[in-house]
Design a protein around this motif. Structure first.
Motif, PDB file in Angstrom:
ATOM      1  N   HIS A   1       0.941  -1.267  -0.322  1.00  0.00           N
ATOM      2  CA  HIS A   1      -0.102   0.082  -0.087  1.00  0.00           C
ATOM      3  C   HIS A   1       0.825   1.310   0.226  1.00  0.00           C
ATOM      4  O   HIS A   1       0.608   2.324  -0.465  1.00  0.00           O
ATOM      5  N   VAL A   2       2.168   0.897   0.793  1.00  0.00           N
ATOM      6  CA  VAL A   2       2.757   2.337   0.337  1.00  0.00           C
ATOM      7  C   VAL A   2       3.084   2.789  -0.748  1.00  0.00           C
ATOM      8  O   VAL A   2       3.296   3.843  -1.371  1.00  0.00           O
ATOM      9  N   PHE A   3       4.192   1.704  -1.608  1.00  0.00           N
ATOM     10  CA  PHE A   3       4.742   1.932  -2.601  1.00  0.00           C
ATOM     11  C   PHE A   3       2.881   2.192  -4.019  1.00  0.00           C
ATOM     12  O   PHE A   3       3.208   3.180  -5.049  1.00  0.00           O
ATOM     13  N   LEU A   4       2.011   1.451  -3.859  1.00  0.00           N
ATOM     14  CA  LEU A   4       0.871   1.534  -4.289  1.00  0.00           C
ATOM     15  C   LEU A   4       0.449   3.245  -4.363  1.00  0.00           C
ATOM     16  O   LEU A   4      -0.164   3.561  -5.274  1.00  0.00           O
ATOM     17  N   ASN A   5       0.180   3.591  -2.978  1.00  0.00           N
ATOM     18  CA  ASN A   5      -0.236   5.579  -3.057  1.00  0.00           C
ATOM     19  C   ASN A   5       1.000   6.604  -3.172  1.00  0.00           C
ATOM     20  O   ASN A   5       0.864   7.327  -4.061  1.00  0.00           O
ATOM     21  N   ILE A   6       2.240   6.098  -3.269  1.00  0.00           N
ATOM     22  CA  ILE A   6       3.438   6.493  -3.680  1.00  0.00           C
ATOM     23  C   ILE A   6       3.602   6.753  -5.157  1.00  0.00           C
ATOM     24  O   ILE A   6       3.094   8.236  -5.751  1.00  0.00           O
TER      25      ILE A   6
ATOM     26  N   ILE B   1      -1.657   8.560   4.065  1.00  0.00           N
ATOM     27  CA  ILE B   1      -1.839   7.393   4.433  1.00  0.00           C
ATOM     28  C   ILE B   1      -0.015   6.622   4.725  1.00  0.00           C
ATOM     29  O   ILE B   1       0.489   5.813   4.999  1.00  0.00           O
ATOM     30  N   ILE B   2       0.969   7.422   3.802  1.00  0.00           N
ATOM     31  CA  ILE B   2       1.886   7.256   4.010  1.00  0.00           C
ATOM     32  C   ILE B   2       2.672   7.091   5.040  1.00  0.00           C
ATOM     33  O   ILE B   2       3.446   6.185   5.832  1.00  0.00           O
ATOM     34  N   LYS B   3       2.601   8.208   5.659  1.00  0.00           N
ATOM     35  CA  LYS B   3       2.873   8.760   6.953  1.00  0.00           C
ATOM     36  C   LYS B   3       2.762   7.614   7.912  1.00  0.00           C
ATOM     37  O   LYS B   3       3.358   7.482   8.203  1.00  0.00           O
ATOM     38  N   ASN B   4       1.475   7.306   7.739  1.00  0.00           N
ATOM     39  CA  ASN B   4       0.814   6.330   8.936  1.00  0.00           C
ATOM     40  C   ASN B   4       0.779   5.575   8.872  1.00  0.00           C
ATOM     41  O   ASN B   4       1.367   5.197   9.811  1.00  0.00           O
ATOM     42  N   ILE B   5       1.088   4.658   7.163  1.00  0.00           N
ATOM     43  CA  ILE B   5       1.875   3.566   6.856  1.00  0.00           C
ATOM     44  C   ILE B   5       3.127   3.372   7.783  1.00  0.00           C
ATOM     45  O   ILE B   5       4.169   2.084   8.438  1.00  0.00           O
ATOM     46  N   MET B   6       3.537   4.533   7.407  1.00  0.00           N
ATOM     47  CA  MET B   6       6.032   4.311   8.100  1.00  0.00           C
ATOM     48  C   MET B   6       6.070   4.543   9.267  1.00  0.00           C
ATOM     49  O   MET B   6       6.608   3.864   9.472  1.00  0.00           O
ATOM     50  N   LYS B   7       4.828   5.275   9.550  1.00  0.00           N
ATOM     51  CA  LYS B   7       4.981   4.884  11.372  1.00  0.00           C
ATOM     52  C   LYS B   7       4.375   3.649  12.041  1.00  0.00           C
ATOM     53  O   LYS B   7       5.747   3.219  13.134  1.00  0.00           O
ATOM     54  N   ILE B   8       3.912   2.994  11.300  1.00  0.00           N
ATOM     55  CA  ILE B   8       4.173   1.383  11.647  1.00  0.00           C
ATOM     56  C   ILE B   8       5.249   0.812  11.410  1.00  0.00           C
ATOM     57  O   ILE B   8       5.170  -0.409  12.579  1.00  0.00           O
ATOM     58  N   LEU B   9       5.290   0.768  10.256  1.00  0.00           N
ATOM     59  CA  LEU B   9       6.766  -0.060  10.266  1.00  0.00           C
ATOM     60  C   LEU B   9       8.032   0.184  11.085  1.00  0.00           C
ATOM     61  O   LEU B   9       8.754   0.171   9.984  1.00  0.00           O
ATOM     62  N   ASN B  10       7.951   1.667  11.630  1.00  0.00           N
ATOM     63  CA  ASN B  10       9.030   2.527  12.071  1.00  0.00           C
ATOM     64  C   ASN B  10       9.835   2.787  10.760  1.00  0.00           C
ATOM     65  O   ASN B  10      11.415   2.515  10.929  1.00  0.00           O
ATOM     66  N   GLY B  11       9.616   2.999  10.149  1.00  0.00           N
ATOM     67  CA  GLY B  11      10.326   3.578   9.292  1.00  0.00           C
ATOM     68  C   GLY B  11      10.452   5.952   8.864  1.00  0.00           C
ATOM     69  O   GLY B  11       9.347   5.810   9.551  1.00  0.00           O
ATOM     70  N   SER B  12      10.382   6.079   7.829  1.00  0.00           N
ATOM     71  CA  SER B  12      10.450   7.644   7.826  1.00  0.00           C
ATOM     72  C   SER B  12      10.013   7.229   6.798  1.00  0.00           C
ATOM     73  O   SER B  12      10.098   7.382   5.626  1.00  0.00           O
TER      74      SER B  12
END
Length: 526
Positions: A428-433, A492-503
């Motif tokens: 979903h991250v890649f799909l949104n970007i 969406i990207i920001k929220n998912i990356m927070k869950i994945l401990n990314g940035s």
């Protein structure tokens, strides 16, 4: 003593003799002067009494603005006067306090900053003809005073505000009138400053009280002696709380002894009331002036469980409604394939439709599953191929790429990188970007995908060739202030990356496209 009385008697006789020698016109003039002096003193005395009475009344009734207006009416000498009162310190809502009296006071308010800057020290400012004052700018479309007199408000030898009077006429202020202004400002300024501080505190108390009462969850505040000192409206209603003469709160409906006597802030106490179960969360409000003060927040677990059940039912229903037409579409695809005599292009389209439906069905099942929404099982960490996730996103968006004739340039095939992450969320991250990049890129443009290793992280960047984003908008976007045109994808990207401990890092220049880089904690390399 007798000698002093004789001297005084002799002096009175001398004054009486001088008065008797005055001619009638001179005597009438002297009497008129004495009467005028007496009237002025009486008027000042009455205003002083009125001021003291109104000041006391205002402090009790907290009608602060009315007092400022009253002062404006007292200081105003002519109908053509317009009075303005300004304080340098901002009020509780970060707005500079100012108030005016007179038909043109609001229009004259455009000059407040200029007058304050012109007024220096403790002396007053007098401008009898503003047309000759080149350092005061005329505001087009606004009425402009022809004469100005201004006075600083002084507190502890510091200028804390300003009072100024504008008049519609040239040379409107005589020396005597300026002296009267000076007298009134000197007499009233201490009261005005005290009232402004009271106005500020009143704003703060009323606002915070309204915020406190607007919270739906019951909240109690207790002091060091385990006495309930404050309760919001929700707590008063829920627990039938009453306030006694001393100001403390109590309830016959529920006993708070265990709650108040517990010193362990980490302990989650359970309280039942009206067939409702509450979990009590405590916060130590500890400071130099709030030692021993504790806030008790009551979380309605019964309502929370009911809401979860409701969401579970809705999610299950929605999932079934979405999956049913997908199954039908898959059946139609299989039926068409069985007809035979299809061209290569038709077979390619049917295969794409079937693959996309399977992917959407899988995502629906995963993301809308009640079990995935549970906190302990929201993400499923395993070894994931970044390349596969990127390929899946590109394949899903292939029709949009073809429609806009956009080329994907990438090098991720050279780096078969695998990381530990959640495959569905990563997709979903890649799909949104990519969806954002394709929509921003012009017809026939290029979207660049790059991936590279850091010391402790793995990076993927996707750059479009669109119109770009300004630096100010990027700052607002990353500070969660929101921008409508970027809200959905970026949030969406920001929220998912927070869950994945990314940035997430967004880089852009207006006219130069946008580059979105996501950073993942490194897992298994190569």
């Amino acid at each position: 003593m007798k000698q002093q009385l004789d001297i005084k008697k002799e002096k009175n006789n001398e004054e009486q003799y001088l008065i008797n020698k005055l001619r009638r016109p001179e005597l009438l003039k002297l009497i008129s002067k004495l009467n005028n002096s007496l009237e002025e003193k009486t008027a000042l005395l009455m205003k002083e009494r009125k001021k003291n009475r109104s000041f006391e009344r205002v402090l009790i009734n907290k009608n602060f603005r009315e007092y400022f207006r009253e002062f404006s009416r007292i200081i105003s000498i002519k109908e053509t006067n317009n009075v303005r009162i300004i304080f340098s310190k901002k009020d509780f809502f970060l707005q500079r306090f100012s108030i005016g009296y007179g038909s043109l006071s609001n229009e004259y308010g455009t000059l407040d900053d200029q007058i304050i800057n012109q007024l220096g020290g403790k002396s007053h400012l007098l401008i009898q003809d503003t047309s000759k004052a080149h350092n005061i700018k005329f505001i087009p479309g606004k009425s402009f005073p022809r004469s100005i007199v201004a006075f600083p408000l002084i507190y502890n030898d510091l200028k804390v505000g300003c009072i100024w009077v504008g008049d519609e006429n040239y040379r409107a202020f005589s020396t005597k009138e300026v002296e009267q202004f000076t007298y009134f400002v000197g007499e009233y300024q201490k009261n005005l400053i005290v009232l402004f501080d009271a106005f500020y505190i009143s704003q703060e108390i009323i606002t915070l009280r309204q915020v406190f009462d607007s919270i739906e969850e019951p909240i109690l505040i207790s002091n060091e002696q385990q006495i309930i000192t404050h309760a919001n409206l929700s707590a008063i209603k829920e627990f039938n709380i009453v306030q006694n003469k001393e100001g403390s709160f109590s309830s016959d409906k529920i006993k708070f002894c265990e709650l108040l006597n517990s010193s362990d802030l980490s302990e989650k106490l359970q309280i039942n009331n009206n067939k409702k179960e509450f979990e009590v969360s405590k916060l130590d409000v500890n400071s130099a002036v709030t030692q021993g003060v504790i806030s008790h927040r009551f979380i309605n677990k019964t309502k929370e469980k009911a809401l979860n059940h409701y969401l579970s039912t809705i999610i299950s229903t929605v999932t079934q409604h979405i999956r049913r037409p997908m199954i039908e579409i898959k059946g139609l695809v299989a039926l068409i394939e069985s007809l035979g005599d299809l061209s290569a292009k038709q077979k390619e389209f049917l295969f794409s439709i079937g693959s996309t439906i399977e992917e959407v069905e899988k995502n629906v099942k995963e993301l809308l599953s009640v079990n995935r929404l549970n906190k302990d099982r929201f993400i499923e960490i395993k070894e994931v191929s970044v390349n596969d996730c990127l390929n899946n996103a590109i394949l899903t968006l292939a029709p949009l790429l073809d429609q806009k004739q956009i080329t994907i340039e990438h090098d991720f095939d050279k780096k078969r990188e695998k990381i530990f992450s959640d495959a569905v969320l990563l997709n979903h991250v890649f799909l949104n970007i990519l969806d954002y990049a394709i929509r921003e890129t012009h017809l026939g443009g290029v979207v660049e995908i790059d991936s590279y290793n850091g010391q402790n992280s793995f990076f993927v960047s996707i750059k479009d060739s669109g119109k770009g984003i300004s630096k100010l908008d990027i700052a607002k976007m990353m500070e969660d202030k929101g921008l409508d045109q970027y809200k959905d994808e970026i949030e969406i990207i920001k929220n998912i990356m927070k869950i994945l401990n990314g940035s997430v890092l967004v880089e852009s220049n207006l006219g130069g496209g946008t580059k979105i880089t996501i950073e993942f904690p490194r897992g298994v390399a190569q």
